[in-house]
Scaffold this motif. Structure first.
Motif, PDB file in Angstrom:
ATOM      1  N   VAL A   1       0.862  -1.183   0.000  1.00  0.00           N
ATOM      2  CA  VAL A   1       0.000   0.000   0.000  1.00  0.00           C
ATOM      3  C   VAL A   1       0.900   1.235   0.000  1.00  0.00           C
TER       4      VAL A   1
ATOM      5  N   THR B   1       1.060   5.049   0.502  1.00  0.00           N
ATOM      6  CA  THR B   1       0.284   6.144   1.089  1.00  0.00           C
ATOM      7  C   THR B   1       1.006   7.463   0.857  1.00  0.00           C
TER       8      THR B   1
ATOM      9  N   LYS C   1       1.982   9.182  -5.744  1.00  0.00           N
ATOM     10  CA  LYS C   1       1.432   7.818  -5.694  1.00  0.00           C
ATOM     11  C   LYS C   1       0.967   7.361  -7.081  1.00  0.00           C
TER      12      LYS C   1
ATOM     13  N   GLU D   1      -6.117   4.426  -5.653  1.00  0.00           N
ATOM     14  CA  GLU D   1      -7.156   4.835  -4.705  1.00  0.00           C
ATOM     15  C   GLU D   1      -8.461   4.066  -4.925  1.00  0.00           C
TER      16      GLU D   1
ATOM     17  N   SER E   1      -2.604   2.388  -4.131  1.00  0.00           N
ATOM     18  CA  SER E   1      -2.336   3.721  -3.587  1.00  0.00           C
ATOM     19  C   SER E   1      -3.537   4.148  -2.751  1.00  0.00           C
ATOM     20  N   ALA E   2      -3.273   4.809  -1.653  1.00  0.00           N
ATOM     21  CA  ALA E   2      -4.355   5.244  -0.757  1.00  0.00           C
ATOM     22  C   ALA E   2      -3.854   6.415   0.073  1.00  0.00           C
ATOM     23  N   HIS E   3      -4.791   7.233   0.510  1.00  0.00           N
ATOM     24  CA  HIS E   3      -4.388   8.345   1.387  1.00  0.00           C
ATOM     25  C   HIS E   3      -3.974   7.833   2.756  1.00  0.00           C
ATOM     26  N   ASP E   4      -4.676   6.774   3.212  1.00  0.00           N
ATOM     27  CA  ASP E   4      -4.445   6.267   4.564  1.00  0.00           C
ATOM     28  C   ASP E   4      -4.125   4.776   4.500  1.00  0.00           C
ATOM     29  N   PRO E   5      -3.527   4.219   5.559  1.00  0.00           N
ATOM     30  CA  PRO E   5      -3.298   2.767   5.608  1.00  0.00           C
ATOM     31  C   PRO E   5      -4.609   2.001   5.529  1.00  0.00           C
TER      32      PRO E   5
ATOM     33  N   THR F   1       3.346  -1.236   4.027  1.00  0.00           N
ATOM     34  CA  THR F   1       2.957   0.141   3.719  1.00  0.00           C
ATOM     35  C   THR F   1       4.201   0.975   3.392  1.00  0.00           C
TER      36      THR F   1
ATOM     37  N   HIS G   1       5.331   4.871   2.406  1.00  0.00           N
ATOM     38  CA  HIS G   1       4.833   6.242   2.450  1.00  0.00           C
ATOM     39  C   HIS G   1       5.653   7.116   1.508  1.00  0.00           C
TER      40      HIS G   1
END
Lengths: 219, 216
Positions: free
Chosen positions: B37, B39, B46, B161, B191-195, B205, B207
């Protein structure tokens, strides 16, 4: 290559049949432009004037530009381009498919405009029918060239408004040859010599498209 | 390369766009069958990283190989056939129906058309198969994107996302699907804003800040 071409062509035609952009936007525009051309000539001059073939091809040029932009816009919608790119389609097949679909759409449009030119511009019916084969080949050549130039202007960061400017040098000889052969069919003259130019251009644009469409896509 | 346990290997990867660095020296390794992931805040790089991994953008400098394809000298078209991409804009021909979009993908990749029905049922879109894609909700379009990937069966899934526009049920469904995909041996980069909030998935993860990997 032919499998991908068929896949892309049927997809484009299915989208066109579903969205009806050709039916409700392009054709009315073409018919109105043709009607205005007839009004500009006036009812007494339309039948006598030799401007009919030229006006037919002028209107055809306008609708061709609209349809090239539409054809390329299908591939450049947000997200679509990346997803379809990961299908890894053979670019030569994509070119042939898009050119084939555009050819069929232009043929439909051309037949409607041709009927309109008989009615509005009073081009002779027999001469117009004699010109039909050369018109169909000219439209196919415009589709092949337009697919190439459409990818050039819409594939990268170039604005779509560049399309008319870029296509003018490519389209001008085709439109002149098409107009000359249409005039020859109506008024007598060298019909086949002009037709040969268009056929040679069709073969050349198709070959260039098969070879270079992948490069244009990547750019 | 078959047998190679590292699917993604980037060394000081830089991607520039119009003089602006989208990625400014990324080092990353992803092992086969793993879930990573990525983040970071908006503009952290990302999506650019995922696009590079998918062969959709090219390296400006640095080195790397993804799914056995060299990013500098390799055939990016071949790479694209090996990855599946789910972008956050939606990924289809809007005027085709759900089924027509999937049939197009299946035919393009010479997959059996039976896979289309299986994928539709798997993502819960069987009842919307004849709906024109532009009439779907944002969440349903995400599900169609997942169905597209199920038909594709790529070895590397790149999901940009994917939780956007999904409700809680959609997120749970998505986590279960990811679990199945990983169990099947595929590699997934998300890809994601948060875990991830999932209790079942155990991702690594990574970052990103300013086009670089800050922690991994």
């Amino acid at each position: 290559m032919t499998r991908v071409a068929w896949l892309v062509a049927t997809k484009d035609l299915r989208i066109e049949a579903r969205s009806r952009v050709l039916l409700w936007q392009v054709l009315p525009f073409g018919v109105i432009a043709l009607l205005l051309s007839g009004l500009a000539l006036g009812p007494t001059q339309a039948g006598k004037s030799s401007a009919g073939p030229g006006l037919f091809y002028l209107v055809t040029l306008f609708v061709t530009l609209l349809m090239i932009n539409r054809s390329q816009a299908l591939e450049n919608a947000p997200g679509t381009k990346a997803s379809v790119a990961t299908l890894g389609l053979d670019p030569a097949g994509v070119f042939l498919g898009k050119a084939l679909a555009l050819t069929i759409e232009l043929w439909i449009t051309g037949l409607v405009l041709l009927a309109g030119s008989v009615l509005v511009l009073h081009t002779a019916l027999v001469g117009t029918l004699q010109a039909l084969p050369s018109i169909l080949v000219t439209l196919a050549t415009l589709a092949a060239a337009g697919t190439l130039y459409g990818a050039l202007t819409q594939g990268g960061d170039g604005p779509a408004t560049l399309l008319p400017v870029l296509t003018l040098p490519a389209f001008a000889p085709l439109l002149i040859a098409g107009e000359r052969s249409f005039s020859a069919a109506l008024h007598g003259g060298a019909l086949w010599e002009w037709w040969v130019i268009v056929v040679v251009a069709l073969v050349a644009y198709t070959a260039v498209g098969i070879l270079l469409y992948g490069v244009l896509e990547e750019s | 390369m078959p047998g190679d346990q590292v699917v993604v290997r980037l060394v000081n990867a830089v991607v520039m766009s119009n003089g602006f660095p989208l990625l400014s020296g990324v080092d990353l390794e992803v092992e086969r069958g793993s879930l990573v992931v990525v983040t970071g805040a908006n503009g952290a790089g990302k999506t650019s990283l995922l696009r590079l991994l998918g062969g959709l953008d090219t390296l400006t400098s640095g080195a790397g190989d993804v799914a056995g394809v060299d990013l500098v000298n390799g055939d990016l078209r071949l790479l694209r056939r090996r990855v599946g991409w789910l972008g956050h804009e939606g990924s289809f021909y809007a005027d085709l129906s759900v089924r027509e979009n999937l049939v197009f993908a299946a035919r393009a990749l010479e997959r059996p058309l039976g896979d289309v029905e299986t994928a539709l049922e798997r993502v819960g879109l069987g009842h919307r198969a004849e709906t024109t894609t532009k009439q779907l909700s944002a969440g349903q379009r995400r599900r169609l994107g997942l169905a597209w990937l199920l038909v594709r069966r790529p070895e590397l899934w790149l999901l940009d996302e994917p939780y956007a526009s999904l409700d809680d049920a959609g997120r749970e469904f998505f986590d279960r699907l990811l679990g199945d995909v990983l169990a099947g041996g595929a590699t997934v980069v998300v890809s994601a804003h948060d875990p991830l909030r999932s209790n079942d998935l155990t991702p690594r993860t990574t970052h990103m800040v300013g086009g670089r990997v800050s922690t991994s």
